[in-house]
Design a protein around this motif. Structure first.
Motif, mmCIF file in Angstrom:
data_model
loop_
_atom_site.group_PDB
_atom_site.id
_atom_site.type_symbol
_atom_site.label_atom_id
_atom_site.label_comp_id
_atom_site.label_asym_id
_atom_site.label_seq_id
_atom_site.Cartn_x
_atom_site.Cartn_y
_atom_site.Cartn_z
ATOM 1 N N GLY A 104 0.822 -1.208 0.000
ATOM 2 C CA GLY A 104 0.000 0.000 0.000
ATOM 3 C C GLY A 104 0.852 1.252 0.000
ATOM 4 O O GLY A 104 0.571 2.216 -0.732
ATOM 5 N N ALA A 105 1.919 1.252 0.815
ATOM 6 C CA ALA A 105 2.815 2.403 0.852
ATOM 7 C C ALA A 105 3.547 2.580 -0.471
ATOM 8 O O ALA A 105 3.762 3.705 -0.935
ATOM 9 N N ALA A 106 3.929 1.455 -1.098
ATOM 10 C CA ALA A 106 4.597 1.519 -2.402
ATOM 11 C C ALA A 106 3.674 2.140 -3.442
ATOM 12 O O ALA A 106 4.108 2.929 -4.295
ATOM 13 N N LEU A 107 2.388 1.805 -3.379
ATOM 14 C CA LEU A 107 1.416 2.373 -4.313
ATOM 15 C C LEU A 107 1.285 3.880 -4.116
ATOM 16 O O LEU A 107 1.222 4.647 -5.088
ATOM 17 N N VAL A 108 1.254 4.309 -2.850
ATOM 18 C CA VAL A 108 1.166 5.739 -2.548
ATOM 19 C C VAL A 108 2.385 6.483 -3.087
ATOM 20 O O VAL A 108 2.277 7.607 -3.608
ATOM 21 N N MET A 109 3.563 5.857 -2.975
ATOM 22 C CA MET A 109 4.811 6.504 -3.368
ATOM 23 C C MET A 109 5.154 6.294 -4.845
ATOM 24 O O MET A 109 6.217 6.741 -5.298
ATOM 25 N N LEU A 110 4.281 5.641 -5.587
ATOM 26 C CA LEU A 110 4.565 5.357 -6.995
ATOM 27 C C LEU A 110 4.822 6.622 -7.817
ATOM 28 O O LEU A 110 5.764 6.664 -8.628
ATOM 29 N N PRO A 111 4.015 7.698 -7.664
ATOM 30 C CA PRO A 111 4.321 8.929 -8.412
ATOM 31 C C PRO A 111 5.697 9.498 -8.076
ATOM 32 O O PRO A 111 6.382 10.052 -8.943
ATOM 33 N N VAL A 112 6.105 9.358 -6.810
ATOM 34 C CA VAL A 112 7.438 9.836 -6.406
ATOM 35 C C VAL A 112 8.521 8.999 -7.078
ATOM 36 O O VAL A 112 9.539 9.532 -7.537
ATOM 37 N N ALA A 113 8.306 7.691 -7.159
ATOM 38 C CA ALA A 113 9.273 6.823 -7.829
ATOM 39 C C ALA A 113 9.426 7.207 -9.296
ATOM 40 O O ALA A 113 10.547 7.240 -9.832
ATOM 41 N N ARG A 118 8.906 10.142 -10.607
ATOM 42 C CA ARG A 118 9.594 11.432 -10.683
ATOM 43 C C ARG A 118 11.098 11.277 -10.515
ATOM 44 O O ARG A 118 11.880 12.022 -11.127
ATOM 45 N N HIS A 119 11.514 10.317 -9.699
ATOM 46 C CA HIS A 119 12.941 10.106 -9.435
ATOM 47 C C HIS A 119 13.455 8.842 -10.112
ATOM 48 O O HIS A 119 14.335 8.158 -9.582
ATOM 49 N N ARG A 120 12.931 8.541 -11.286
ATOM 50 C CA ARG A 120 13.314 7.316 -11.979
ATOM 51 C C ARG A 120 14.785 7.293 -12.386
ATOM 52 O O ARG A 120 15.340 6.235 -12.682
ATOM 53 N N PRO A 129 15.995 11.577 -0.685
ATOM 54 C CA PRO A 129 15.463 10.609 0.278
ATOM 55 C C PRO A 129 14.084 10.080 -0.079
ATOM 56 O O PRO A 129 13.777 8.919 0.154
ATOM 57 N N LEU A 130 13.230 10.923 -0.685
ATOM 58 C CA LEU A 130 11.900 10.461 -1.072
ATOM 59 C C LEU A 130 11.992 9.414 -2.176
ATOM 60 O O LEU A 130 11.241 8.439 -2.191
ATOM 61 N N GLY A 131 12.929 9.615 -3.103
ATOM 62 C CA GLY A 131 13.123 8.633 -4.163
ATOM 63 C C GLY A 131 13.631 7.306 -3.623
ATOM 64 O O GLY A 131 13.188 6.234 -4.062
ATOM 65 N N VAL A 132 14.547 7.375 -2.660
ATOM 66 C CA VAL A 132 15.077 6.153 -2.047
ATOM 67 C C VAL A 132 13.963 5.388 -1.341
ATOM 68 O O VAL A 132 13.849 4.159 -1.471
ATOM 69 N N ILE A 133 13.134 6.113 -0.599
ATOM 70 C CA ILE A 133 12.013 5.479 0.098
ATOM 71 C C ILE A 133 11.052 4.845 -0.893
ATOM 72 O O ILE A 133 10.596 3.698 -0.726
#
Length: 337
Positions: free
Chosen positions: A48-57, A59-61, A182-186
């Motif tokens: 669930g957390a990975a899904l929430v952070m998917l847009p951040v991932a 952005r930091h691809r 750090p947001l991308g790493v998370i």
């Protein structure tokens, strides 16, 4: 040089992370008692957390190209490793014993800094670890379960190593000429952790109907989806984000000791919300953990010695990093779980 303001912000974030992580247990236990398997709760939490952070991932691809090893390590150790090994240990040894062994992580971080990186550590940090681990022994009442097997101990120790890896990798993410956001790493850590935990937890066998019902918390009926939302958004996304930024602003060993407050928070919340009353030794242990965390993060004034920060001699240090006087911080240049 790290200012007092930066240190205070880092301390505040570390406390927020500990409180957020500590709130996961009181939300997860009612779901487990309602019929969900513990590993399925962990999978829902991370996925669930990975899904929430998917847009951040997305952005930091570019991190996939620049720091693939860091992302893989964070996902395997800091996310999947801690969760999987801890829950596996619970199946063989008492919860309190497993929790105490897992929170040997800060001591392992101290050993890494001192013996692997060969950097000095402050007496405050070392004393804080000793007091915090001793306090945790009282909080989890380790003496209540001394009959455990070797396999369970090894699994819990693996969880401790993974927890230490979380702090070390979080600190490592801020060094180098191209610091990893750090947001991308998370975000990528959660994505990789979700993939690994999918293999371990096998969520296709989960009783999903439990999430449509309610669970009992503090004598009240709470929608199961609301508890899951708390676990995903607060106890995972917020907890990891504030945690990794706090490590960047403090240091792995100091942030690790402050993180020991998670066990105290979890115990107190279980007392208030789940009716799991605290004994006198547990209360005393909680105070000891607080004292240890305070001592570990307290600045110790020292007289300046050796080359000044930013001098050519500093550039010769490993990673081009200069020590910060009196802050217990071993890695300079950290801008910001």
């Amino acid at each position: 040089m790290q200012t007092a303001q930066v240190r205070n912000v880092g301390l505040g974030l570390a406390l927020a992370s500990a409180f957020a992580f500590g709130g996961s247990g009181v939300a997860a236990k009612p779901l487990i008692e309602a019929g969900l398997d513990p590993l399925h709760v962990v999978w829902l939490r991370v996925a669930g957390a990975a899904l929430v952070m998917l847009p951040v991932a997305w952005r930091h691809r570019d991190l996939l190209r620049r720091r693939p090893a860091l992302l893989a390590g964070f996902g395997l150790f800091a996310v999947a490793g801690v969760q999987a090994f801890y829950f596996a240990a619970l199946s063989r040894i008492p919860v309190g014993v497993a929790l105490l062994i897992e929170y040997l992580g800060p001591a392992l971080v101290l050993g890494w800094v001192r013996f692997v990186q060969r950097r000095p550590v402050t007496r405050a940090a070392a004393l804080g670890v000793v007091l915090a681990v001793g306090g945790l022994a009282c909080v989890v009442e380790v003496w209540a379960g001394l009959g455990f097997d070797v396999v369970g101990l090894v699994l819990a120790l693996c969880a401790a190593f993974c927890q230490a890896g979380y702090f070390i990798l979080a600190d490592h993410g801020g060094d180098g000429t191209e610091p990893a956001d750090p947001l991308g790493v998370i975000a990528y850590g959660l994505l990789i952790g979700a993939v690994v935990l999918t293999v371990v937890a096998r969520p296709w066998g989960m009783d999903a109907e439990v999430l449509l019902g309610a669970a009992a918390v503090a004598g009240s009926s709470v929608p199961a989806w609301a508890l899951l939302a708390w676990i995903v958004l607060i106890a995972t996304v917020l907890a990891y984000v504030t945690g990794i930024i706090s490590v960047r602003k403090l240091s792995p060993q100091v942030a690790g000791v402050v993180a020991c407050l998670e066990a105290v928070v979890a115990t107190v919340l279980a007392w208030v919300l789940l009716g799991e009353h605290l004994s006198a030794p547990q209360i005393a242990g909680g105070v000891l953990v607080l004292v240890g965390a305070f001592i570990a993060q307290s600045p110790k004034p020292t007289a300046p010695s050796g080359p000044v920060a930013g001098s050519p001699a500093d550039a010769a240090r490993p990673g081009g990093q200069a020590p910060v006087q009196g802050e217990g911080r071993l890695s300079a240049g950290q801008g910001a779980p």
